[in-house]
Design a protein around this motif. Sequence first.
Motif, PDB file in Angstrom:
ATOM      1  N   VAL A  63       5.894  -0.450  -2.758  1.00 44.53           N
ATOM      2  CA  VAL A  63       5.162  -1.251  -3.757  1.00 44.53           C
ATOM      3  C   VAL A  63       4.483  -2.444  -3.088  1.00 44.53           C
ATOM      4  N   LEU A  64       5.210  -3.124  -2.213  1.00 41.74           N
ATOM      5  CA  LEU A  64       4.648  -4.283  -1.533  1.00 41.74           C
ATOM      6  C   LEU A  64       3.453  -3.880  -0.669  1.00 41.74           C
ATOM      7  N   THR A  65       3.586  -2.765   0.042  1.00 43.74           N
ATOM      8  CA  THR A  65       2.486  -2.297   0.891  1.00 43.74           C
ATOM      9  C   THR A  65       1.264  -1.957   0.062  1.00 43.74           C
ATOM     10  N   ARG A  66       1.482  -1.323  -1.086  1.00 41.01           N
ATOM     11  CA  ARG A  66       0.348  -0.976  -1.944  1.00 41.01           C
ATOM     12  C   ARG A  66      -0.375  -2.226  -2.421  1.00 41.01           C
ATOM     13  N   GLN A  67       0.382  -3.249  -2.800  1.00 41.30           N
ATOM     14  CA  GLN A  67      -0.232  -4.477  -3.281  1.00 41.30           C
ATOM     15  C   GLN A  67      -1.039  -5.174  -2.187  1.00 41.30           C
ATOM     16  N   VAL A  68      -0.490  -5.202  -0.986  1.00 40.13           N
ATOM     17  CA  VAL A  68      -1.179  -5.871   0.115  1.00 40.13           C
ATOM     18  C   VAL A  68      -2.403  -5.062   0.559  1.00 40.13           C
ATOM     19  N   ALA A  69      -2.262  -3.719   0.584  1.00 33.58           N
ATOM     20  CA  ALA A  69      -3.327  -2.878   1.127  1.00 33.58           C
ATOM     21  C   ALA A  69      -4.435  -2.591   0.129  1.00 33.58           C
ATOM     22  N   HIS A  70      -4.158  -2.745  -1.157  1.00 29.40           N
ATOM     23  CA  HIS A  70      -5.111  -2.318  -2.184  1.00 29.40           C
ATOM     24  C   HIS A  70      -6.514  -2.887  -2.011  1.00 29.40           C
ATOM     25  N   PRO A  71      -6.711  -4.169  -1.739  1.00 32.31           N
ATOM     26  CA  PRO A  71      -8.079  -4.692  -1.636  1.00 32.31           C
ATOM     27  C   PRO A  71      -8.867  -4.109  -0.472  1.00 32.31           C
ATOM     28  N   TYR A  72      -8.162  -3.655   0.546  1.00 37.10           N
ATOM     29  CA  TYR A  72      -8.842  -3.206   1.753  1.00 37.10           C
ATOM     30  C   TYR A  72      -8.972  -1.689   1.838  1.00 37.10           C
ATOM     31  N   TRP A  73      -8.299  -0.977   0.922  1.00 38.93           N
ATOM     32  CA  TRP A  73      -8.258   0.475   1.031  1.00 38.93           C
ATOM     33  C   TRP A  73      -9.605   1.087   0.670  1.00 38.93           C
ATOM     34  N   PHE A  74      -9.857   2.265   1.227  1.00 44.02           N
ATOM     35  CA  PHE A  74     -11.115   2.945   0.953  1.00 44.02           C
ATOM     36  C   PHE A  74     -11.085   3.556  -0.440  1.00 44.02           C
ATOM     37  N   ALA A  75     -12.224   3.511  -1.108  1.00 35.28           N
ATOM     38  CA  ALA A  75     -12.328   4.043  -2.466  1.00 35.28           C
ATOM     39  C   ALA A  75     -12.354   5.567  -2.422  1.00 35.28           C
ATOM     40  N   ARG A  76     -12.147   6.169  -3.578  1.00 36.31           N
ATOM     41  CA  ARG A  76     -12.191   7.626  -3.690  1.00 36.31           C
ATOM     42  C   ARG A  76     -13.570   8.118  -3.253  1.00 36.31           C
TER      43      ARG A  76
END
Length: 347
Positions: A63-76
Motif C-alpha cells: 500500500v505504501l509503495t502504491r501511494q508513493v509510486a502513483h504520481p510517477y507511474w505510467f498511465a494505461r
Amino acid sequence: TNRSRQDMAAGAPAWTLPWVWLDPSQRQLFVNAVPAVLSVALLCVVAWLPAIFAAVAGVALLVLTRQVAHPYWFARGERNSAQVTFFLTMFVCSAVAYFGWLWTPAAEAPAVHMLFIIANGVFIAAFLKLTRTSPGTIVQTAADVQYFVREARSGAPLNDICPTCVVRRPLRSKHCRECGVCVPRMDHHCPWINNCVGLHNHPLFVLVNFMVVLDHAFFMFFVVDMLTMDPAMPPLLPALPFVYSSYEAHSVLVVLAAFHGLNFMWLSALLIGHVRNALFFNLTTNEGINWARYDHFKGFNGTMVNPFTGSICENVADFLQFGAGARNWYDTYSVEQLGQGPRGPAH
C-alpha cells in the motif's frame, strides 16, 4: 509519455514531500527500481518476521509503495518495463536461493541439476533476445498514399486505414497502443517482455514460454525434494501441516516455490493455447478474442469461419515463416488474395 512536474505534484498524495517528486526524465529509472526494491523487501519481510506479522507488513509495504509510486507511474497504454524488472529480480532471487539451499555438488541426480542450469541459461538468453526482437512494423508506402487518395475520391469507407500510423493495414495486423506501431500478424502486447508479439518474434515467444514453464517445474521439484528429505519435516501428505512446517523452517523458499507454482499454472495454459492455435488453427490471440470484429471471420450464420488455417504442416510453416508454406502478411489485404499465386515468406 513525460508528464510535467506540476502534473505529478497534483497527483501525489497529500503527505508526499516536495523533494520526493521526481523530474519527468527520471520516471523510467523510478519505474524500473520500484519492482526490484519491492520484491526484495517483501522477501526480507517474509524471512525475518513470523507469518502473521509478515502478512500485515507485506500488505502495508504494498500500500505504501502504491501511494508513493502513483504520481510517477505510467498511465494505461504507455509502454514501461516494470514487469520485466520484477521478473528478472525474482529470477535473480531464485538463483540465489537455488545455489544457497538447493544445489549440492553431491546431489543424488547431478544430471537433473545440470539440465536445470543449462535450461536457465537458454531461457535467460532467449528472454533477453525476445525483449529486443521486433515483431515487425507496417510502414507507410507510396502505394498506401495512392490507395488513400483513390478511396477518398470514390467516397469509400477507409476501414482498413490506421488513423494513428496512417498506413493501410494488411489482414491480421493491428495497431499496438503501447508500442505506437502497426504490427503484422499481431498476437498481443506482452508486458512481461515490454514488447509486442507478432510475425517475426512469435516463435521465439513460444520457445521462451516453454523454457520458463520448464524452469518453474524444476524449481518446485527441487524445493519439494529438499523439504521431503529433511527428517525434521512432517510427511508430504496431508499437505497443510507439511506446508506450515516448511514455511516455518524455510519461509523464503516456500514463498519462491509458491511464486513459481502460480506462474507454472498460468504459463502452462498460455503455452498450450499458443501451440494449439499455431498447429491446428493458424490463429492469433487477438483473432481468437476479437474475431467478431473482423468481417473475414464471420460465416453466413454469424459463426466463426477461419480463412487462414490449413494442414498442420502449412500452419507450422506459416507460423515459423519457413519455406513455401509461409505467407507474406505485409501485402495481404483481402481473403481473396490467399488463393492467388504461390506462398512466400514476409519481407
